[in-house]
Design a protein around this motif. Structure first.
Motif, mmCIF file in Angstrom:
data_model
loop_
_atom_site.group_PDB
_atom_site.id
_atom_site.type_symbol
_atom_site.label_atom_id
_atom_site.label_comp_id
_atom_site.label_asym_id
_atom_site.label_seq_id
_atom_site.Cartn_x
_atom_site.Cartn_y
_atom_site.Cartn_z
ATOM 1 N N LEU A 430 48.017 37.016 41.861
ATOM 2 C CA LEU A 430 46.819 37.516 41.200
ATOM 3 C C LEU A 430 47.119 38.851 40.530
ATOM 4 C CD1 LEU A 430 43.564 37.218 40.982
ATOM 5 C CD2 LEU A 430 43.567 38.928 42.807
ATOM 6 N N GLU A 431 46.716 38.995 39.273
ATOM 7 C CA GLU A 431 46.891 40.248 38.541
ATOM 8 C C GLU A 431 45.532 40.933 38.412
ATOM 9 O OE1 GLU A 431 49.164 39.895 34.901
ATOM 10 O OE2 GLU A 431 50.011 37.981 35.629
ATOM 11 N N SER A 432 45.434 42.167 38.894
ATOM 12 C CA SER A 432 44.150 42.868 38.962
ATOM 13 C C SER A 432 43.472 42.989 37.610
ATOM 14 C CB SER A 432 44.342 44.260 39.562
ATOM 15 O OG SER A 432 44.782 44.155 40.896
ATOM 16 N N SER A 433 44.242 43.240 36.562
ATOM 17 C CA SER A 433 43.651 43.480 35.243
ATOM 18 C C SER A 433 43.540 42.217 34.395
ATOM 19 C CB SER A 433 44.463 44.531 34.485
ATOM 20 O OG SER A 433 45.807 44.087 34.319
ATOM 21 N N LYS A 434 44.125 41.134 34.829
ATOM 22 C CA LYS A 434 44.077 39.904 34.046
ATOM 23 C C LYS A 434 42.690 39.280 34.123
ATOM 24 C CE LYS A 434 46.315 35.365 33.546
ATOM 25 N NZ LYS A 434 47.424 34.489 34.009
ATOM 26 N N ILE A 435 42.244 38.678 33.020
ATOM 27 C CA ILE A 435 40.948 38.012 32.979
ATOM 28 C C ILE A 435 41.148 36.520 33.277
ATOM 29 C CG2 ILE A 435 38.940 37.433 31.587
ATOM 30 C CD1 ILE A 435 39.193 40.394 32.343
ATOM 31 N N TYR A 436 40.413 36.043 34.257
ATOM 32 C CA TYR A 436 40.470 34.644 34.670
ATOM 33 C C TYR A 436 39.138 33.964 34.373
ATOM 34 C CZ TYR A 436 44.573 36.112 37.396
ATOM 35 O OH TYR A 436 45.785 36.612 37.785
ATOM 36 N N ARG A 437 39.210 32.687 34.106
ATOM 37 C CA ARG A 437 37.995 31.899 33.907
ATOM 38 C C ARG A 437 37.559 31.349 35.267
ATOM 39 N NH1 ARG A 437 37.409 26.559 30.003
ATOM 40 N NH2 ARG A 437 35.130 26.650 29.739
ATOM 41 N N VAL A 438 36.364 31.740 35.695
ATOM 42 C CA VAL A 438 35.865 31.409 37.032
ATOM 43 C C VAL A 438 34.650 30.501 36.912
ATOM 44 C CG1 VAL A 438 34.936 32.330 39.185
ATOM 45 C CG2 VAL A 438 36.699 33.609 37.933
#
Length: 487
Positions: A430-438
């Motif tokens: 998991l990357e803290s600053s990366k944007i994921y589609r949830v």
């Protein structure tokens, strides 16, 4: 029974001769979630017959419901709660306090149900466009004793459905509302009963804080946390009772009054065994059977076949990952083509047995019909949201999140809020600053989720998502564990 509206309050009156010493019985239900209409608990037919026998014997009795009644099983949900309210009309309830789940169809539907009810909806803290929409209290004269009944609705009622179904509605602070209402009626009544859909568990607003802040409450009929109190209890000078959940018990609180004051009390929780000799009230039972027959064709349809049982037991889904929660999250993630998906324990209402599954069984387990949505969230936002699962080893919460697309380790030796380690998203850190589609159900609102804008909305229900997923995956295997707890 007659109703009069006077000076902004609803007064229900019944007259009989005042006796210096008398008894009053409170028959109380709560958190039935539609199951008064089912065969799971005692059933409305027997409850009605028990209450009616008391009335015919001229025994002073009040029949009260403390909320979360109108939805929860497929049969009641198909009618948007009308079937449940109609049954309660036949039973001659004296008062009902809306709980959070009673808002599931939206505020306007609840107002419609209020109009269809022959008994008052009582809540001191529900507003529409700044105006109270229910009676904050009712006063009933019983054997010369004026009994004030106040209702209060929980703060989280306004997250029971999507925002567009609650436009203009709001819930004020329950404790402040009760304090104001007690002060308003205390010189007009002899006994004060509060129907509080609050529970003991919520750290911010609970019955402990209510009773500490508001003296003068004689009886508190509690609900919301689904925890029965078998013999009732005293909290300070207040008698507190809670019937638990799903119509498994009928509460019977008998008050002995002398000179219009409570001098003794006894609480019993009556189950099916205790009421075995009671013959169901024929017109109530006939109505229930009519509703079952009306919905049978729709609800008996087999919609999927399960190779293994899915665990939806309340205590399990609110304290740990279960295969039902994980499989539903998998179905959400696949449908939305999201990186991560989660559902929460409050949405999972029953287990589903292996084998052919009918629509009724599926909807009883997953009754909520709000849409699936996606949101763009950073890795840090995702972690912060799921960390609430692990504030305590024994956490039990409706907000407990079941996940898909993630694995991680929980280390309880670390500080609260930073106990998730080795977090992987589809095999990558998991990357803290990366944007994921949830992906999650739109109703999820805890811990700031609703402040994150919706990206996509899919007009599918959780029940249909799960059925489609199971039917597509013909070689379905139990989901593997996604969380490891460090020793």
């Amino acid at each position: 029974m007659k109703k009069w509206l006077c000076c902004g309050m609803l007064i229900l009156t019944s007259f009989s001769n005042f006796a210096r010493e008398t008894t009053l019985t409170l028959l109380h239900t709560g958190d039935t979630h539609g199951r008064g209409m089912s065969e799971e608990g005692i059933g409305y037919g027997k409850i009605s017959a028990y209450a009616e026998a008391m009335r015919k014997n001229n025994h002073p009795v009040l029949l009260l419901d403390v909320g979360d009644a109108v939805s929860g099983i497929a049969m009641t949900d198909l009618s948007l709660g009308v079937a449940n309210i109609t049954a309660m009309n036949y039973m001659r309830y004296d008062a009902f306090t809306p709980g959070n789940a009673d808002f599931i169809f939206g505020g306007e539907v609840l107002r419609t149900l209020d109009k269809k009810a022959n008994f008052p909806f009582v809540s001191a803290n529900v507003y529409y466009q700044g105006q109270q929409i229910f009676n904050p209290f009712v006063i009933k004269n019983i054997s010369g004793v004026n009994v004030g009944i106040i209702g209060v609705t929980p703060l989280n009622a306004m997250v029971a459905t999507t925002d567009n179904k609650l436009t203009g509605f709001e819930v004020s602070d329950p404790i402040a509302a009760i304090k104001t209402t007690v002060a308003l009626i205390k010189n007009k009544v002899d006994v004060i009963i509060v129907m509080a859909h609050l529970g003991k568990v919520d750290p911010d607003v609970n019955i402990g804080k209510l009773l500490a802040a508001v003296p003068g409450i004689d009886v508190l009929v509690d609900g919301h946390d689904h925890i029965e109190v078998p013999d009732g209890t005293r909290i300070g000078n207040t008698i507190m009772v809670n019937v638990g959940q799903y119509g498994r018990f009928l509460g019977e609180l008998t008050l002995t009054l002398k000179d219009k004051k409570i001098v003794a009390w006894r609480e019993r929780l009556l189950d099916r065994t205790a009421l075995a000799a009671v013959t169901t009230e024929s017109h109530v039972e006939a109505f229930i059977q009519q509703q079952r027959a009306k919905s049978a064709a729709t609800l008996s349809e087999v919609v999927m076949t399960l190779p293994f049982t899915l665990d939806g037991q309340r205590e399990h889904v609110r304290s740990g990952q279960t295969n039902l929660g994980m499989l539903l999250a998998d179905a959400q993630r696949e449908h939305a083509r999201a990186d991560i998906a989660f559902t929460v324990g409050a949405f999972l209402r029953d287990s589903i047995q292996a084998g052919p599954v009918s629509l009724g069984q599926l909807r009883n387990a997953l009754p909520f019909t709000l849409p699936l949505v996606t949101r763009d969230m950073s890795g840090q936002q995702i972690k912060d949201f799921i960390e609430h699962n692990y504030t305590d080893r024994q956490v039990i919460s409706g907000a407990y999140a079941h996940v898909s697309g993630m694995t991680f380790t929980v280390d309880f030796s670390r500080p609260v809020g930073d106990r998730m380690t080795q977090i992987q998203v589809n095999g990558a850190p998991l990357e803290s600053s990366k944007i994921y589609r949830v992906a999650c159900n739109e109703q999820v609102s805890d811990y700031g989720i609703r402040q994150v804008p919706v990206r996509d909305r899919y007009e599918v229900t959780m029940a249909s998502l799960l059925a489609d997923y199971v039917n597509r995956h013909t070689a379905l295997q139990p989901p593997a564990a996604r969380i490891h707890v460090a020793r």
